[in-house]
Design an enzyme around this catalytic site. Structure first.
Site, PDB file in Angstrom:
ATOM      1  N   SER A 139       0.947  -0.989  -0.026  1.00 54.12           N
ATOM      2  CA  SER A 139      -0.031  -0.026   0.032  1.00 54.12           C
ATOM      3  C   SER A 139       1.033   1.228   0.144  1.00 54.12           C
ATOM      4  CB  SER A 139      -0.814   0.022   1.319  1.00 54.12           C
ATOM      5  OG  SER A 139      -1.995   0.954   1.025  1.00 54.12           O
ATOM      6  N   GLU A 140       0.592   2.126  -0.837  1.00 57.88           N
ATOM      7  CA  GLU A 140       1.751   3.270  -1.120  1.00 57.88           C
ATOM      8  C   GLU A 140       1.753   4.076   0.282  1.00 57.88           C
ATOM      9  OE1 GLU A 140      -0.891   2.310  -3.083  1.00 57.88           O
ATOM     10  OE2 GLU A 140      -1.097   3.981  -5.014  1.00 57.88           O
ATOM     11  N   ASN A 141       0.772   4.169   1.110  1.00 57.67           N
ATOM     12  CA  ASN A 141       0.750   4.893   2.353  1.00 57.67           C
ATOM     13  C   ASN A 141       1.575   4.508   3.266  1.00 57.67           C
ATOM     14  OD1 ASN A 141      -1.251   3.239   2.290  1.00 57.67           O
ATOM     15  ND2 ASN A 141      -2.222   4.026   4.175  1.00 57.67           N
ATOM     16  N   SER A 199       8.199   3.933   0.897  1.00 56.05           N
ATOM     17  CA  SER A 199       7.121   3.186   0.264  1.00 56.05           C
ATOM     18  C   SER A 199       7.441   3.395  -1.452  1.00 56.05           C
ATOM     19  CB  SER A 199       5.936   3.818   0.526  1.00 56.05           C
ATOM     20  OG  SER A 199       4.657   3.074  -0.156  1.00 56.05           O
TER      21      SER A 199
END
Lengths: 216, 233
Positions: free
Chosen positions: A46-48, A88
């Site tokens: 997940s990018e976050n 990330s």
């Protein structure tokens, strides 16, 4: 009969392999998580700032500090890890993510992708999509074959602002699956949804494509 | 030197001026410095340039500063959850610079690390690369992006000590950690403020060198943007 959203997601899940680190976009791509074959280990990114996204929480157990890139509440798994946004995207840009499955507004026959804005009309932003298509090893797009107005979305060239150039490896729509040679050019229709004909696909597609042997 | 302030308003005292550039941590409403945003609103400081991944939602997060028209420009990657933002932008009342999310994060990291520019493949051949230097490395094109720094960074952590050492919680770390490094002054709000030695030194996510001011935020609303659940078995 054209594929449903879930059938498209199930088809996209066939692109997964054991041990893969995978980023799933918002919409139909998110559904791919429901079709990871039993026994196959796939770690969702997940990018976050999370690896190892778990299922949605039970009601009453939602944690505001634990969300996916679509801002939905999720859970962690025993193998999960957290990190900041710079790390990330280092994973993404550095080529450490094996596969990204994304939605699209338009795809072109050279692998160009447009999925972040409609000038003067829709202002949302690219989020992490430009980084994903630039850095992830393999990019699969899942989208409806035509717009709600019936326009072709698989084109000779995108007319919306691009997310990336020469980035899409595989396109899955409700009508079938296209292999895109993003380096040398060339598109091949390699699968059809049940009872969908090549003629119908051609009528509803602006891009040029070959038809794989065996597809009537 | 004392870094501890009693509340968010005093923690921003003397730092704010019209036309300044701020970084605000958070992803969506997750990990946003909610008390510092409230204090910023109350300060009435205007013509702000705000670097933040998102612009909050209508009535929450940075969205409250749109209502008071304190923001002149946003540098963001995604603003899709905010109708007021869309309206002010399309009306020409608000300037917007879209950055790919990873480019935004790296520009901030570079700002904090003293790297004025870097090359990335992200955005090559798109609107994002227009007017920027393109250079070939090992046969592929990369676009030059520059660092980002702020007059003040406002961030939110889970636990902090009076020296400014911070620990974040789960996905609330996001942009908070890199933004802490890129503010001339970084103000952190925490859920729990403790004495030095309470947090294990090996488990600090953000060393106190990056944090000039810290405040115990007390109660947190922690709004959930999209509550998604599954049925119990």
């Amino acid at each position: 009969m054209a594929w449903t959203r879930d059938e498209m997601a199930a088809r996209a899940a066939k692109e997964l392999s054991d041990g893969f680190y995978v980023n799933l976009g918002i919409g139909i791509p998110t559904l791919v998580a429901n079709y990871i074959p039993d026994g196959m280990q796939v770690t969702l990114h997940s990018e976050n700032g999370m690896l190892g996204i778990g299922p949605f929480p039970y009601e009453g157990e939602e944690d505001p500090d634990l969300i996916n890139a679509g801002k939905q509440t999720v859970t962690e798994l025993p193998q999960s890890s957290y990190f900041d946004s710079a790390a990330s995207f280092g994973m993404i840009r550095g080529g450490h993510i094996n596969l990204a499955i994304l939605g699209a507004m338009q795809v072109a026959e050279n692998g160009d992708l447009a999925n972040w804005m409609i000038p003067g009309k829709l202002v949302k932003g690219m989020g992490g999509a430009m980084d994903l298509v630039a850095g992830v090893q393999r990019v699969v797009v899942v989208m409806d074959h035509n717009s709600k107005a019936g326009d072709a979305k698989f084109l000779t060239a995108c007319d919306l602002p691009l997310t990336g150039t020469h980035v899409v490896d595989l396109l899955i729509t409700d009508l079938g699956v296209f292999d895109i040679d993003k380096k040398n050019g060339g598109v091949t229709l390699i699968e059809l949804a049940p009872d969908v004909t090549v003629t119908e696909v051609k009528e509803r597609t602006a891009a040029n494509f070959e038809v794989a042997a065996g597809l009537a | 030197m004392n870094k501890v302030f009693t509340d968010a308003t005093s923690a921003l005292d003397g730092l704010l001026f019209d036309g300044m550039t701020l970084m605000a941590g958070g992803f969506g409403l997750c990990g946003v410095p909610e008390h510092l945003i409230t204090a910023l609103k109350a300060s009435g400081t205007k013509d702000l340039t705000i670097i933040s991944n998102n612009a909050g939602v209508d009535g929450d997060g940075l969205g409250v500063l749109l209502e008071t028209r304190q923001i002149a420009k946003m540098v963001s990657s995604y603003v899709g959850e905010n109708k007021l933002f869309e309206k002010q932008y399309l009306d020409g009342d608000l300037e917007l610079e879209f950055n790919p999310q990873g480019t935004l994060a790296e520009r901030i990291r570079a700002g904090g690390a003293g790297i004025p520019a870097f090359f990335t493949k992200t955005g090559v051949g798109t609107l994002v690369a227009e007017g920027k230097e393109i250079r070939d490395f090992d046969g592929d094109d990369y676009v030059m992006e520059s660092w980002l720094r702020a007059d003040v960074s406002i961030i939110k952590a889970w636990k902090g000590d009076t020296e400014g050492n911070l620990i974040f919680r789960k996905t609330a770390r996001n942009f908070n950690a890199p933004m802490a490094t890129a503010g001339k002054v970084t103000v952190a709000e925490v859920e729990e403020l403790v004495e030095p030695g309470t947090l294990a030194a090996d488990e600090i996510h953000c060393p106190g060198i990056f944090v000039q001011r810290i405040v115990d935020g007390g109660n947190y609303r922690k709004v959930i943007e999209k509550r998604t659940t599954r049925p119990r078995p």
